[in-house]
Design an enzyme around this catalytic site. Structure first.
Site, PDB file in Angstrom:
ATOM      1  N   CYS A  72       0.836  -1.205   0.000  1.00 12.38           N
ATOM      2  CA  CYS A  72       0.000   0.000   0.000  1.00 12.38           C
ATOM      3  C   CYS A  72       0.868   1.250   0.000  1.00 12.38           C
ATOM      4  O   CYS A  72       1.791   1.374   0.803  1.00 12.38           O
ATOM      5  CB  CYS A  72      -0.895  -0.018   1.235  1.00 12.38           C
ATOM      6  N   CYS A  77      -1.985   5.934   6.453  1.00 13.03           N
ATOM      7  CA  CYS A  77      -3.359   5.488   6.727  1.00 13.03           C
ATOM      8  C   CYS A  77      -3.363   4.499   7.886  1.00 13.03           C
ATOM      9  O   CYS A  77      -2.493   3.642   7.996  1.00 13.03           O
ATOM     10  CB  CYS A  77      -3.949   4.843   5.477  1.00 13.03           C
ATOM     11  N   CYS A 153      -7.938   1.937  -2.853  1.00 15.22           N
ATOM     12  CA  CYS A 153      -7.583   1.172  -1.656  1.00 15.22           C
ATOM     13  C   CYS A 153      -7.658  -0.318  -1.945  1.00 15.22           C
ATOM     14  O   CYS A 153      -8.649  -0.798  -2.501  1.00 15.22           O
ATOM     15  CB  CYS A 153      -8.519   1.553  -0.512  1.00 15.22           C
ATOM     16  N   GLN A 277     -22.646  -7.399   7.726  1.00 16.96           N
ATOM     17  CA  GLN A 277     -21.236  -7.793   7.810  1.00 16.96           C
ATOM     18  C   GLN A 277     -20.464  -7.227   6.627  1.00 16.96           C
ATOM     19  O   GLN A 277     -20.972  -7.165   5.514  1.00 16.96           O
ATOM     20  CB  GLN A 277     -21.114  -9.320   7.821  1.00 16.96           C
ATOM     21  N   TYR A 306     -28.529 -10.842  19.689  1.00 19.62           N
ATOM     22  CA  TYR A 306     -27.759  -9.789  19.000  1.00 19.62           C
ATOM     23  C   TYR A 306     -27.803 -10.082  17.502  1.00 19.62           C
ATOM     24  O   TYR A 306     -26.774 -10.188  16.846  1.00 19.62           O
ATOM     25  CB  TYR A 306     -26.306  -9.732  19.483  1.00 19.62           C
ATOM     26  N   ASP A 375     -23.953 -13.164  19.431  1.00 19.38           N
ATOM     27  CA  ASP A 375     -22.968 -12.441  18.605  1.00 19.38           C
ATOM     28  C   ASP A 375     -22.932 -10.992  19.084  1.00 19.38           C
ATOM     29  O   ASP A 375     -23.353 -10.078  18.383  1.00 19.38           O
ATOM     30  CB  ASP A 375     -23.383 -12.527  17.128  1.00 19.38           C
ATOM     31  N   CYS A 402     -16.276 -10.685  18.273  1.00 17.47           N
ATOM     32  CA  CYS A 402     -15.270  -9.887  17.567  1.00 17.47           C
ATOM     33  C   CYS A 402     -14.183  -9.418  18.526  1.00 17.47           C
ATOM     34  O   CYS A 402     -13.327  -8.627  18.151  1.00 17.47           O
ATOM     35  CB  CYS A 402     -15.939  -8.690  16.887  1.00 17.47           C
TER      36      CYS A 402
HETATM   37  N1  SAH Z   1     -25.373 -11.271  14.240  1.00 17.50           N
HETATM   38  C1  SAH Z   1     -25.451 -10.099  13.404  1.00 17.50           C
HETATM   39  C2  SAH Z   1     -25.091  -8.789  14.093  1.00 17.50           C
HETATM   40  C3  SAH Z   1     -23.913  -8.783  15.044  1.00 17.50           C
HETATM   41  S1  SAH Z   1     -23.380  -7.168  15.533  1.00 17.50           S
HETATM   42  C4  SAH Z   1     -24.631 -10.297  12.144  1.00 17.50           C
HETATM   43  O1  SAH Z   1     -23.838 -11.230  12.063  1.00 17.50           O
HETATM   44  O2  SAH Z   1     -24.806  -9.525  11.201  1.00 17.50           O
HETATM   45  C5  SAH Z   1     -24.047  -7.014  17.155  1.00 17.50           C
HETATM   46  C6  SAH Z   1     -25.480  -6.574  17.187  1.00 17.50           C
HETATM   47  O3  SAH Z   1     -25.879  -6.489  18.548  1.00 17.50           O
HETATM   48  C7  SAH Z   1     -25.760  -5.197  16.582  1.00 17.50           C
HETATM   49  O4  SAH Z   1     -26.769  -5.345  15.611  1.00 17.50           O
HETATM   50  C8  SAH Z   1     -26.254  -4.354  17.776  1.00 17.50           C
HETATM   51  O5  SAH Z   1     -27.254  -3.438  17.423  1.00 17.50           O
HETATM   52  C9  SAH Z   1     -26.799  -5.415  18.689  1.00 17.50           C
HETATM   53  N2  SAH Z   1     -26.863  -5.117  20.136  1.00 17.50           N
HETATM   54  C10 SAH Z   1     -26.023  -4.352  20.858  1.00 17.50           C
HETATM   55  N3  SAH Z   1     -26.342  -4.423  22.160  1.00 17.50           N
HETATM   56  C11 SAH Z   1     -27.398  -5.262  22.270  1.00 17.50           C
HETATM   57  C12 SAH Z   1     -28.169  -5.754  23.373  1.00 17.50           C
HETATM   58  N4  SAH Z   1     -27.890  -5.392  24.620  1.00 17.50           N
HETATM   59  N5  SAH Z   1     -29.166  -6.626  23.118  1.00 17.50           N
HETATM   60  C13 SAH Z   1     -29.437  -7.004  21.841  1.00 17.50           C
HETATM   61  N6  SAH Z   1     -28.740  -6.568  20.767  1.00 17.50           N
HETATM   62  C14 SAH Z   1     -27.735  -5.711  20.972  1.00 17.50           C
END
Ligand code: SAH
Length: 445
Positions: A72, A77, A153, A277, A306, A375, A402
């Site tokens: 790069c 950056c 990029c 994602q 989540y 998640d 993550c």
């Molecule tokens: N599983 C999904 C999103 C993961 S990101 C995927 O793979 O696309 C995490 C998500 O958790 C986000 O959408 C965020 O808005 C949500 N989030 C954050 N805090 C939360 C909570 N306390 N209860 C439920 N969802 C929540």
């Protein structure tokens, strides 16, 4: 006595979360950008404190075996912190970061090799360029809001460079001012580009602090409508002083409100504000791993907590009896329901709200999951949720994370409350960065 300006030769032994090298100097950590573990470097000290020092690389004395030529040209950056490490070494580093986090919590389980990409370039489906007076268009430098002009990029979709050129032409041609973060004056703040990798559809979102005139907007449409693949052009209004990129209000300028994309045969609508994602090829790898660990036979009730716009829930719904998704953001729940319908999946339902309040409520109503997928965001799961899961005792709990540190903390708690950690698989969603995604499996003891 160490002092700033002094030159020292040091051995680098590890990396910070941001990818800076760490050496030890006079019993304290010395942080140096641009060096890798295993390297010897001559460093000029820039900051000396009792507990730590900062230094700037002067010369590599001994390069690491995994160092490769930088691909790069935008060296300032802050985007791809470990891009000078060869890709195989990056994958090993990510596995090691996960192992270290687990070990720090006294956990021990088989950890698979990191699932990486065959071609770790142009993998992102979402680019967020910052715009500053000039106009300069690019990404922020490491640890700052200093703008680094970037056009082409290597991790963004190739189409994005042309979007940047055309927006810059429009700003110059019609004298639209860039937003000035320091004074709060000006107009254009960000350019967001999203592309459906499988659909070929492109969405451009121009984020502004104040409204351009109608003739200027007409010229923007005229300048962009011939972009190959353009399906949606949106103006997002963000008059807020803060760091948030997108404001709450959108105005559709051209095309449709949302673009489409597909993952493993499932179709999704992506609107400007919805979470999706960022690396779609690896998202399939991630979700397949989650599905493998969930080991569904067809009779199960599954919770997807989540759940965002319901992507994991829909993956699971194809192989489970019933799926219940829970998500905090109401717009994401609306998207999730629409996505379920779009894919003809009737055995899935979505509940808006915080997982730590919704799940205890569902449990009190007598609902139990055989398999739970979580998640959560970087900070991990709320304690109240973990406690309900410990009471509910699902057979399997698949934890997608993550952040290895909050993951390990939550896994350690769950391991003391009725679950056995079986295995963990790191997945590389963000090549050339320090980010590690993990899918871990807990089984009821
Ligand atoms: N599983 C999904 C999103 C993961 S990101 C995927 O793979 O696309 C995490 C998500 O958790 C986000 O959408 C965020 O808005 C949500 N989030 C954050 N805090 C939360 C909570 N306390 N209860 C439920 N969802 C929540």
């Amino acid at each position: 006595m160490l002092k700033p300006g002094q030159q020292v030769t040091v051995s680098v032994h590890s990396l910070t979360d941001k990818g800076d090298g760490i050496a030890t100097l006079g019993g304290r950590p010395l942080y140096v950008e641009g060096v890798l573990p295993g390297e010897q470097a001559e460093v000029r000290l820039t900051l000396v404190k009792p507990n730590f020092c900062h230094g700037r690389l002067v010369r590599l004395v001994q390069a690491a075996a995994c160092r490769r030529e930088d691909f790069c040209p935008y060296t300032a950056c802050g985007g791809c912190q470990v891009r000078v490490m060869d890709y195989q070494a990056q994958l090993e580093l990510k596995r090691q970061l996960l192992l270290d986090a687990l070990k720090a919590q006294g956990l021990d389980c088989p950890v698979a090799q990191t699932l990486g990409m065959d071609d770790p370039f142009h993998y992102r489906n979402k680019a967020q360029y910052a715009v500053q007076p000039g106009p300069f268009i690019g990404f922020y430098a490491k640890h700052s809001h200093q703008l680094v002009e970037v056009e082409q990029c290597r991790v963004q979709a190739p189409e994005t460079a042309e979007v940047v050129r055309r927006v810059r032409d429009w700003m110059r041609g019609t004298a639209q001012p860039a937003y000035n973060e320091a004074t709060g004056e000006g107009m254009v703040r960000h350019i967001m580009v999203r592309n459906g990798v499988n659909s070929g559809e492109l969405m451009v979102v121009l984020v502004v602090a104040t409204m351009p005139s109608e003739p200027a907007l007409a010229q923007l449409v005229a300048g962009l409508e011939s972009l190959p693949g353009l399906a949606s052009l949106v103006l997002n209004i963000n008059g807020d002083g803060g760091n948030r990129v997108l404001g709450p209000d959108n105005r559709l300028l051209w095309g449709k409100e949302a673009i489409a994309d597909s993952l493993d045969g499932l179709e999704f609508a992506i609107s400007p504000l919805s979470f999706y994602q960022v690396n779609p090829r690896q998202t399939e790898v991630l979700y397949r791993e989650a599905l493998r660990q969930a080991d569904l036979k067809g009779h199960e009730t599954v919770f997807d907590l989540y759940c965002g716009i319901g992507t994991i829930a829909l993956f699971m719904a194809r192989q489970a009896h019933r799926v219940i998704g829970v998500e905090l953001v109401p717009e994401a729940i609306a998207d999730a329901r629409a996505n379920a319908e779009r894919n003809g999946l009737a055995n899935v339902e979505f509940h808006p709200g915080a997982a730590e309040t919704v799940v205890p409520g569902l449990y009190r109503q007598g609902l139990r999951a055989d398999v739970v997928v979580v998640d959560p965001p970087r900070k991990g799961c709320d304690q109240a949720l973990l406690e309900t899961l410990a009471e509910m005792k699902p057979e399997r709990l698949v934890y997608v994370s993550c952040n290895p540190k909050s993951l390990a903390r939550d896994l350690a708690w769950l391991s003391k409350h009725g679950f056995e950690l079986e295995q963990a698989t790191p997945v590389d969603m963000f090549p050339h960065t320090m980010h590690v995604e993990t899918v871990a499996l807990l089984r009821r003891r």
